[in-house]
Scaffold this motif. Structure first.
Motif, short mmCIF file in Angstrom:
data_model
loop_
_atom_site.label_atom_id
_atom_site.label_comp_id
_atom_site.label_asym_id
_atom_site.label_seq_id
_atom_site.Cartn_x
_atom_site.Cartn_y
_atom_site.Cartn_z
N ALA A 84 0.83 -1.21 0.00
CA ALA A 84 0.00 0.00 0.00
C ALA A 84 0.86 1.26 0.00
CB ALA A 84 -0.94 -0.01 1.21
N ASP A 85 1.99 1.21 0.72
CA ASP A 85 2.91 2.36 0.74
C ASP A 85 3.37 2.68 -0.68
OD1 ASP A 85 2.79 2.57 3.47
OD2 ASP A 85 4.68 1.50 3.84
N LEU A 86 3.75 1.62 -1.41
CA LEU A 86 4.27 1.83 -2.77
C LEU A 86 3.16 2.29 -3.72
CD1 LEU A 86 6.68 -1.20 -2.72
CD2 LEU A 86 7.37 1.18 -3.08
N LEU A 87 1.96 1.72 -3.58
CA LEU A 87 0.84 2.18 -4.40
C LEU A 87 0.57 3.66 -4.16
CD1 LEU A 87 -1.70 -0.78 -3.93
CD2 LEU A 87 -0.45 -0.22 -6.02
N GLY A 88 0.72 4.05 -2.88
CA GLY A 88 0.46 5.44 -2.50
C GLY A 88 1.35 6.44 -3.23
N TRP A 92 -2.41 5.26 -6.51
CA TRP A 92 -3.22 4.17 -7.04
C TRP A 92 -3.92 3.39 -5.93
CZ3 TRP A 92 1.15 2.01 -10.69
CH2 TRP A 92 1.24 2.85 -11.81
N GLY A 93 -5.11 2.91 -6.24
CA GLY A 93 -5.85 2.07 -5.30
C GLY A 93 -5.63 0.61 -5.63
N GLY A 94 -5.51 -0.21 -4.60
CA GLY A 94 -5.39 -1.65 -4.79
C GLY A 94 -6.59 -2.37 -4.20
N HIS A 95 -6.67 -3.66 -4.48
CA HIS A 95 -7.73 -4.52 -3.94
C HIS A 95 -7.06 -5.57 -3.08
CE1 HIS A 95 -9.31 -2.54 -7.45
NE2 HIS A 95 -10.53 -2.82 -7.05
N PHE A 96 -7.32 -5.53 -1.79
CA PHE A 96 -6.66 -6.44 -0.85
C PHE A 96 -7.68 -7.46 -0.36
CE2 PHE A 96 -3.99 -2.75 -1.05
CZ PHE A 96 -2.70 -3.27 -0.97
N GLY A 113 -4.48 -3.32 10.92
CA GLY A 113 -3.86 -3.29 9.59
C GLY A 113 -4.91 -3.35 8.48
N VAL A 114 -5.92 -4.19 8.69
CA VAL A 114 -7.01 -4.30 7.70
C VAL A 114 -7.75 -2.97 7.60
CG1 VAL A 114 -9.19 -5.47 7.17
CG2 VAL A 114 -7.27 -6.79 8.09
N ARG A 115 -8.03 -2.37 8.77
CA ARG A 115 -8.73 -1.07 8.77
C ARG A 115 -7.86 0.01 8.12
NH1 ARG A 115 -10.14 -2.23 14.56
NH2 ARG A 115 -12.16 -3.23 14.50
N GLU A 116 -6.56 -0.07 8.35
CA GLU A 116 -5.64 0.93 7.80
C GLU A 116 -5.68 0.91 6.26
OE1 GLU A 116 -4.05 3.37 9.02
OE2 GLU A 116 -2.72 3.87 7.34
N ARG A 118 -8.17 0.10 4.39
CA ARG A 118 -9.43 0.74 3.96
C ARG A 118 -9.36 2.25 4.16
NH1 ARG A 118 -12.25 1.72 0.55
NH2 ARG A 118 -14.46 2.15 0.76
N ARG A 119 -8.75 2.66 5.29
CA ARG A 119 -8.62 4.11 5.56
C ARG A 119 -7.85 4.80 4.45
NH1 ARG A 119 -8.40 3.24 11.23
NH2 ARG A 119 -6.18 2.75 11.13
N ARG A 120 -6.87 4.07 3.89
CA ARG A 120 -6.07 4.65 2.80
C ARG A 120 -6.81 4.61 1.47
NH1 ARG A 120 0.13 2.58 3.45
NH2 ARG A 120 0.25 2.57 5.73
#
Ligand SMILES: [Zn+2]
Length: 266
Positions: A84-88, A92-96, A113-116, A118-120
């Motif tokens: 997610a850091d690298l996508l940021g 870009w948005g990813g699907h986890f 971590g899961v909530r984080e 989604r927050r991003r």
């Protein structure tokens, strides 16, 4: 409408062993990329200006324009936040897709971590509860149990309805999509290497091209650009050099020319 979805798994932070994220062992490790390697993939994707779609749930509404690229990450390993850091960096948005029964266990994301993720702004979905090796061999009742429980737990954790999932282990069948749909899942990623979408009982089934450790950034970019022959996409991703043996000399030369023309190495 078509889409090109890439199926990633774990991204391993600098200096960490493969078992630091996701399922342990050598088979799972084949799908795990170092953060540096994953960063090179994203850079190559950016170079070909692939239109990254942040939310696959909007696919049904799209009817024209270039083929969108979807980035997915299976298993819910602890390295998802490094991905997610690298996508940021690219916005870009990813699907986890999260193995719900593993949340908070060794090598996997915890609830925070899961909530984080989604927050991003990333899409968070289910990858079943227990990660059955062969989902399609379970009875329909057992499949529905995997989907329903995992969606319920994730929805409760995130405070919103979760309606996206991916099939664990790559074992897909139409029954798997029907049980997913009956559990409220409206977008289901499989590991079928196809860009075609199809609907099963109101659930959009989206194929994916699996990315392995060692896949060259230029191969990923060639596929992400949407201009590569669908028939060859998965073999190209797995290994451009092995593609030679698989498809024969003439096609391989086309692959090679394509990659070189895009500035990559074969
Ligand atoms: Zn998995």
């Amino acid at each position: 409408m078509k889409t090109i979805a890439l199926g990633y798994h774990d991204v391993i932070g600098a200096g960490s062993p493969p078992d630091a994220s996701g399922f342990p062992g050598p088979t799972a490790a084949r799908y795990k990329l170092d953060a540096e390697e994953f960063g090179r993939h994203l850079s190559a994707i950016a170079e070909v200006h692939a239109p990254v779609l942040a939310d696959a749930r909007t696919l049904g509404a799209k009817s024209s324009g270039p083929i969108p690229l979807i980035l997915t990450f299976d298993d819910g390993g602890a390295g998802a936040l490094a991905a997610a850091d690298l996508l940021g960096r690219y916005g870009w948005g990813g699907h986890f897709l999260i193995t719900v029964g593993r949340i908070g266990t060794n090598g996997f994301l915890d609830k925070e971590g899961v909530r984080e993720l989604r927050r991003r702004g990333h899409v968070v979905g289910s990858h079943s509860c227990t990660h059955p090796e062969r989902m399609s061999l379970l009875t329909p009742e057992a499949q529905r149990d995997e989907w329903t429980k995992s969606v319920l737990i994730l929805s409760d954790m995130l405070g919103e309805q979760v309606d996206v999932a991916s099939v664990p282990g790559g074992y897909y069948s139409p029954v798997v999509a029907r049980t997913a749909s009956a559990s409220g899942i409206r977008t289901l990623f499989t590991s079928e290497p196809t860009s075609r979408l199809h609907d099963v009982d109101g659930c959009l089934v989206v194929g994916r091209y699996s990315v392995l450790r060692g896949t060259s950034p230029s191969a990923v970019a060639a596929i992400a650009s949407g201009r590569f022959p669908p028939r060859l996409r998965q073999t190209l991703l797995w290994n451009a050099k092995k593609t030679a043996k698989f498809v024969g000399g003439e096609s391989y030369l086309k692959v090679r020319r394509f990659i070189i023309a895009r500035g990559g190495q074969s």
